[in-house]
Design an enzyme around this catalytic site. Structure first.
Site, PDB file in Angstrom:
ATOM      1  N   ASP A  19       0.843  -1.203   0.000  1.00 50.41           N
ATOM      2  CA  ASP A  19       0.000   0.000   0.000  1.00 50.41           C
ATOM      3  C   ASP A  19       0.874   1.246   0.000  1.00 50.41           C
ATOM      4  O   ASP A  19       0.690   2.155  -0.817  1.00 50.41           O
ATOM      5  CB  ASP A  19      -0.906   0.013   1.249  1.00 50.41           C
ATOM      6  CG  ASP A  19      -1.654  -1.293   1.417  1.00 50.41           C
ATOM      7  OD1 ASP A  19      -2.517  -1.573   0.591  1.00 50.41           O
ATOM      8  OD2 ASP A  19      -1.334  -2.043   2.367  1.00 50.41           O
ATOM      9  N   GLU A 275       1.226  -6.685  -5.273  1.00 51.42           N
ATOM     10  CA  GLU A 275       0.793  -5.862  -6.403  1.00 51.42           C
ATOM     11  C   GLU A 275       1.958  -5.080  -6.993  1.00 51.42           C
ATOM     12  O   GLU A 275       2.222  -5.129  -8.194  1.00 51.42           O
ATOM     13  CB  GLU A 275      -0.297  -4.898  -5.928  1.00 51.42           C
ATOM     14  CG  GLU A 275      -0.800  -4.014  -7.006  1.00 51.42           C
ATOM     15  CD  GLU A 275      -2.139  -3.356  -6.673  1.00 51.42           C
ATOM     16  OE1 GLU A 275      -2.324  -2.232  -7.112  1.00 51.42           O
ATOM     17  OE2 GLU A 275      -2.987  -3.951  -5.995  1.00 51.42           O
TER      18      GLU A 275
END
Ligand code: TRH
Length: 380
Positions: A19, A275
């Site tokens: 994140d 990610e």
């Protein structure tokens, strides 16, 4: 002179580094390439400081690389909202900030920037508005993705040229700085970044019996215990090298984010996860294997399947089978020991394919520029 548009990016750290890593890249690119004024609100600076050591965790507000980095505390200080507000990964904005947005004479552009997925439904939801139930505010959903009709992937203008100019000399310097020798011809270099439940032992067993010498470079993180167990030692520290037959495993320090890109460029195969490292491995134009972030009710399986379907679509059948078998095994569905030799035998073709793949991605445009375009009110 026109005032620079101001952007606020909100980031809550759910888990791990992804994140913060994603938001930090986005913030820097908005400043560097689009000349915007950016504040990045993060609720745990200690995580950000691991990928960007210049962050001072004791400072609630600091300017770093022309981004204003702010600590997002539970009691949120009242502040003038920006012109564009990015809520990343459905983090909930502070109530007083939302009220302040509604009080502005002109509504800010409010975007919920979602997680990356290759699933088709994201195309239907990309750019959809959601109206606030009580206030005169609209939030838009923005989906990163791999195909036209999505927001694309983060890609700085300088990244691909930097990778191309990362030559043998730069690579030697990079390895030297890590206390490693220069690359030896004929040795396969692998970087390893994965979750604790990946079948690490199976991978290492497959590497031990490989015909070619293999060197695995592991930035220090939680999997070190599993590596230590495989070699029958305790948890190895950065600088330690463990060896069995033709396999050498080198533990290196956890790298600064920009240096991590160089590690991906310097290796032949990159095991990545989550990610952000997954996206960087694609731009590295090297062979990569994805360890997907595990989600409740196994929903990550659908995400993995969707990406594999898209990624292997233009591969010859035997290459596609090799990739799917290895990736599935790495994500807990199959045997690494069987899948690895078949995959490794396709190295040359797979490396060539990684170039085809990024040429397929480039026409979508980069996520940051697509966001900036979307944020201009006349486009909405
Ligand atoms: O750390 P992650 O597992 O983060 C994950 C994912 O983002 C996932 O989608 C999310 O839902 C979950 O967190 C909560 O993996 P990821 O996304 O690859 O992020 C790792 C970051 O760490 C990335 O920005 C690269 C950086 N990194 C370094 O800077 N140095 C290093 O040495 C390594 C190994 C990584």
């Amino acid at each position: 002179m026109l005032k620079k548009p101001r952007w606020d990016i909100f980031c809550t750290i759910i888990d791990n580094f992804g994140d913060a890593g994603f938001c930090w890249r986005l913030a820097r690119q908005l400043v560097n390439e689009h000349g915007l004024e950016v504040r990045l609100w993060v609720d745990d600076l200690s995580i950000l400081s691991q990928i960007e050591p210049a962050i001072n965790v004791d400072e609630d507000r600091q300017s770093l690389r022309a981004v204003e980095v702010c600590c997002w505390r539970k009691s949120f200080v009242s502040t003038q909202p920006a012109d564009v507000v990015i809520e990343t990964f459905a983090c909930t904005l502070p109530d007083n900030y939302i009220l302040a947005m509604a009080d502005l004479p002109q509504q800010p552009v409010w975007i919920n920037l979602e997680y990356l997925s290759a699933e088709n439904w994201t195309l239907d939801c990309h750019c959809l508005p959601s109206f606030h139930p009580h206030l005169s505010l609209t939030k838009y959903f923005f989906f990163p993705g791999f195909v036209e009709g999505t927001g694309g992937l983060l890609l700085e203008k300088s990244l691909l040229p930097a990778r191309v100019s990362f030559n043998n000399i730069s690579q030697d310097i990079f390895f030297q700085e890590l206390g490693l020798q220069s690359r030896r011809d004929g040795e396969l270099y692998i970087s390893l970044f994965c979750y604790d439940d990946a079948p690490i032992e199976e991978l290492l067993s497959a590497c031990v019996i490989s015909d070619v010498p293999i060197r695995v470079l592991v930035p220090q993180h939680s999997v070190n215990n599993a590596i230590g167990m495989f070699f029958g030692v305790g948890s190895p520290a950065a600088g330690q090298v463990l060896q069995s037959a033709k396999l050498k495993v080198c533990i290196i320090p956890f790298l600064e984010q920009d240096k991590y890109d160089q590690l991906l460029w310097a290796c032949d195969i990159n095991f990545v996860r989550g990610e952000d490292s997954f996206v960087r491995a694609q731009w590295a134009e090297r062979v990569f294997i994805w360890n997907i972030y595990p989600q409740a009710e196994q929903s990550h399986r659908l995400k993995l399947e969707a990406f594999l379907e898209l990624y292997t679509e233009r591969m010859p059948p035997e290459m596609s089978v090799a990739v799917c078998s290895l990736w599935n095994a790495w994500n807990g569905n199959g045997q690494m020991i069987n899948a690895w030799p078949i995959f490794a035998a396709q190295m040359t073709e797979l490396t060539e394919y990684s170039n085809k793949w990024i040429r397929q991605l480039l026409p979508i445009g980069d996520l940051t520029s697509n966001l900036v375009r979307f944020s201009r009110k006349d486009q909405i």
